[in-house]
Enzyme design. Structure first.
Site, short mmCIF file in Angstrom:
data_model
loop_
_atom_site.label_atom_id
_atom_site.label_comp_id
_atom_site.label_asym_id
_atom_site.label_seq_id
_atom_site.Cartn_x
_atom_site.Cartn_y
_atom_site.Cartn_z
CG ASN A 161 -8.25 1.19 11.02
OD1 ASN A 161 -8.01 0.61 12.05
ND2 ASN A 161 -7.85 2.45 10.79
CB VAL A 194 -1.14 0.05 9.26
CG1 VAL A 194 -1.52 1.45 9.74
CG2 VAL A 194 0.32 -0.21 9.61
NE ARG A 245 -10.20 3.14 13.77
CZ ARG A 245 -10.44 3.97 14.78
NH1 ARG A 245 -11.48 3.78 15.55
NH2 ARG A 245 -9.64 4.99 15.01
CG HIS A 282 -7.12 1.46 16.41
ND1 HIS A 282 -6.62 2.55 17.07
CD2 HIS A 282 -7.16 1.82 15.11
CE1 HIS A 282 -6.38 3.52 16.20
NE2 HIS A 282 -6.72 3.11 15.00
N GLY A 290 0.87 -1.18 0.00
CA GLY A 290 0.00 0.00 0.00
C GLY A 290 0.90 1.22 0.00
CG ASP A 338 -0.77 1.03 -4.25
OD1 ASP A 338 -0.89 1.54 -3.12
OD2 ASP A 338 -1.74 0.90 -5.06
CG PHE A 385 -2.37 9.98 2.16
CD1 PHE A 385 -1.72 11.21 2.10
CD2 PHE A 385 -3.45 9.75 1.32
CE1 PHE A 385 -2.14 12.19 1.22
CE2 PHE A 385 -3.88 10.73 0.44
CZ PHE A 385 -3.23 11.95 0.39
N1 APR Z 1 -2.65 -4.50 -2.96
C1 APR Z 1 -1.82 -3.46 -2.78
N2 APR Z 1 -2.24 -2.21 -2.55
C2 APR Z 1 -3.55 -2.01 -2.50
C3 APR Z 1 -4.49 -3.05 -2.66
C4 APR Z 1 -3.98 -4.34 -2.90
N3 APR Z 1 -4.79 -5.40 -3.07
N4 APR Z 1 -5.72 -2.52 -2.54
C5 APR Z 1 -5.58 -1.21 -2.31
N5 APR Z 1 -4.27 -0.89 -2.29
C6 APR Z 1 -3.65 0.41 -2.10
C7 APR Z 1 -4.40 1.55 -2.75
O1 APR Z 1 -4.16 1.57 -4.14
C8 APR Z 1 -3.85 2.76 -2.02
O2 APR Z 1 -2.75 3.32 -2.72
O3 APR Z 1 -3.61 0.77 -0.73
C9 APR Z 1 -3.37 2.19 -0.69
C10 APR Z 1 -4.08 2.77 0.52
O4 APR Z 1 -3.70 4.08 0.60
P1 APR Z 1 -4.70 5.28 0.96
O5 APR Z 1 -5.97 5.11 0.20
O6 APR Z 1 -3.93 6.54 0.85
O7 APR Z 1 -5.04 4.98 2.51
P2 APR Z 1 -4.16 5.35 3.79
O8 APR Z 1 -4.55 6.67 4.29
O9 APR Z 1 -2.74 5.09 3.48
O10 APR Z 1 -4.70 4.27 4.83
C11 APR Z 1 -4.40 2.90 4.67
O11 APR Z 1 -4.36 2.43 7.02
O12 APR Z 1 -4.85 3.74 8.86
C12 APR Z 1 -5.32 2.76 7.98
O13 APR Z 1 -7.71 3.12 7.94
C13 APR Z 1 -6.51 3.24 7.21
O14 APR Z 1 -7.08 1.07 6.36
C14 APR Z 1 -6.48 2.31 6.03
C15 APR Z 1 -4.99 2.09 5.80
#
Ligand code: APR
Length: 309
Positions: A121, A119, A89, A176, A10, A34, A13
Site C-alpha cells: 500500500n 500488494v 495508506r 483501494h 516480503g 526478505d 504477514f
Molecule cells: N526487500 C524485501 N523485503 C522487505 C523490504 C525490502 N526492501 N523492506 C521491507 N521488507 C519486508 C519486511 O522486512 C517485512 O518482513 O517486508 C515485510 C512486510 O511484512 P509485514 O511488516 O508483516 O507487513 P504485511 O502485513 O505483510 O503487509 C505488507 O501489504 O497489505 C499491504 O499495507 C500492507 O504495505 C503492506 C504490505
C-alpha cells in the site's frame, strides 16, 4: 514446461501467508525473499516441513537475495511497511516507494517474462510505480485490491443475510481507499439482485463497512494490518494466471482510456489468464456511479502525483 515458480517479496504477514495458500494449492515452487536475515529462510523451511503432513508438493525456499527468483512466472510484491492505527495508506507512500522501486529493479532483471502483482500500500500508487519502473507491458503489472474489497463486501452480505458466502457475487471499481466504489447493482445472491433481498439503507451500511474494511482490521489488531484475506486475494489472482483460467476479477490495472481514464492504475474488472491482464471489461454505470468513480480516481491521482515520477 518445468514447474512454475512464484516469488514472494516480503516474508511478513501477507507474504508468508500467501506462500502458505500457494503451497497448499500446489501452484508451483515458492521463493520467499526478505531483507531480514533468517526470516524468509525460517518461514520457508517451516512451511516446507508442513508439506509431508499436509501432503502438498511445492518446494519452498527463503532467501535474502534475488538469485533464486530467476525466471519466476509470477512475482508478488508485499515488501513494505504495513499501516498502523491512525496512519492512512498515503502516510506509507514515502517509505514504501523506496522499497517497491528497489524490489522491482531486482526482480525484472532476473524475471523479464514474469507477471508482477503488487500488494504493498498505497496499492494503486505502488502498482503505478511498479508499472513505470518495470518497463513491462501493462498486461503484466497489476495490483491486488478489488478481490479483497469484494471479498469483504461478500462476507458482510453473507453475515447479514445468514447465507453461504459461496452464493454471493459482487463487483467493485475504483481505488483501494475509502473512496472505492462497491457496486450493489452488480451484486447478486445466487443470481438474485441484492436490492431484492435487503433495503437500501442496509446495503448502504454494508458498502460503508466495506470501504472502511481495512481500517476495521487495523483497529482490532493494533499492531498490524489485515493479512489472511489480502494474501488469499493475491493467490486467487496468481492461480488464475498460472492456470490460464481466464477469470473475471476486479484488479488494479493501468488504464489507457478505459472508463475515460488515462495514465492511472485503478480497480476495474479484468480477464486474468496466462498473459496476465488479457482484457479490461467496461461495464455500464449510472450517473451517480460515474460520479463516485471520478471522485475515487481523483484521490488516486493525488497520491500518484506524490510519487513525483
Ligand atoms: N526487500 C524485501 N523485503 C522487505 C523490504 C525490502 N526492501 N523492506 C521491507 N521488507 C519486508 C519486511 O522486512 C517485512 O518482513 O517486508 C515485510 C512486510 O511484512 P509485514 O511488516 O508483516 O507487513 P504485511 O502485513 O505483510 O503487509 C505488507 O501489504 O497489505 C499491504 O499495507 C500492507 O504495505 C503492506 C504490505
Amino acid at each position: 514446461m518445468g514447474r512454475k515458480k512464484i516469488s514472494i517479496i516480503g516474508a511478513g504477514f501477507v507474504g508468508a501467508t500467501a506462500a502458505h495458500w500457494a503451497a497448499e494449492k500446489e501452484l508451483g515452487d515458492i521463493v520467499l525473499v526478505d531483507i531480514i536475515e533468517g526470516l524468509p529462510q525460517g518461514k520457508a523451511l517451516d512451511l516446507f516441513e508442513a508439506s509431508p503432513i499436509e501432503g502438498f508438493d511445492s518446494r519452498v525456499i527463503g532467501t535474502n537475495g534475488y538469485e533464486e527468483t530467476k525466471d519466476s512466472d509470477v512475482v508478488i510484491i508485499t515488501s513494505g511497511v504495513p499501516r498502523k492505527p491512525g496512519m492512512s495508506r498515503e502516510d506509507l507512500l514515502e517509505i514504501n516507494k523506496k522499497i517497491v522501486e528497489s524490489v522491482v529493479t531486482e526482480v525484472v532483471s532476473r524475471s523479464p517474462q514474469a507477471v508482477l502483482i503488487v500488494v504493498t500500500n498505497p496499492l494503486d500508487t505502488m502498482t503505478y510505480l511498479a508499472y513505470k519502473r518495470s518497463g513491462f507491458p501493462r498486461e503484466r503489472v497489476m495490483g491486488m485490491a478489488g478481490v479483497l474489497d469484494t471479498a469483504r463486501f461478500r462476507a458482510f452480505i453473507a453475515m447479514e443475510l445468514g447465507v453461504s458466502v459461496e452464493d454471493i457475487q459482487a463487483l467493485l471499481l475504483g481505488g483501494h481507499g475509502d473512496e472505492m466504489v462497491p457496486l450493489p447493482r452488480y451484486t447478486t445472491v445466487s443470481g438474485i439482485p441484492l436490492s431484492q433481498l435487503l433495503p437500501k439503507d442496509r446495503i448502504d451500511q454494508l458498502v460503508d463497512r466495506t470501504r472502511k474494511g481495512g481500517g476495521e482490521i487495523v483497529n482490532l489488531l493494533k499492531t498490524g494490518s489485515a493479512f489472511y484475506a489480502p494474501s488469499a486475494g493475491v493467490i486467487q489472482m496468481a492461480e488464475a494466471i498460472l492456470k490460464d483460467k481466464k477469470r473475471i476479477l476486479p484488479c488494479c490495472a493501468y488504464l489507457d482510456g478505459e472508463y475515460g481514464l488515462r495514465d492511472i492504475c485503478f480497480g476495474v474488472p479484468v480477464k486474468l489468464g496466462a498473459k496476465g491482464i488479457e482484457s479490461i471489461i467496461e461495464i455500464e454505470l449510472t450517473e451517480e456511479e460515474k460520479l463516485l468513480l471520478a471522485r475515487s480516481a481523483e484521490s488516486v491521482r493525488k497520491s500518484i502525483a506524490e510519487l513525483k515520477l
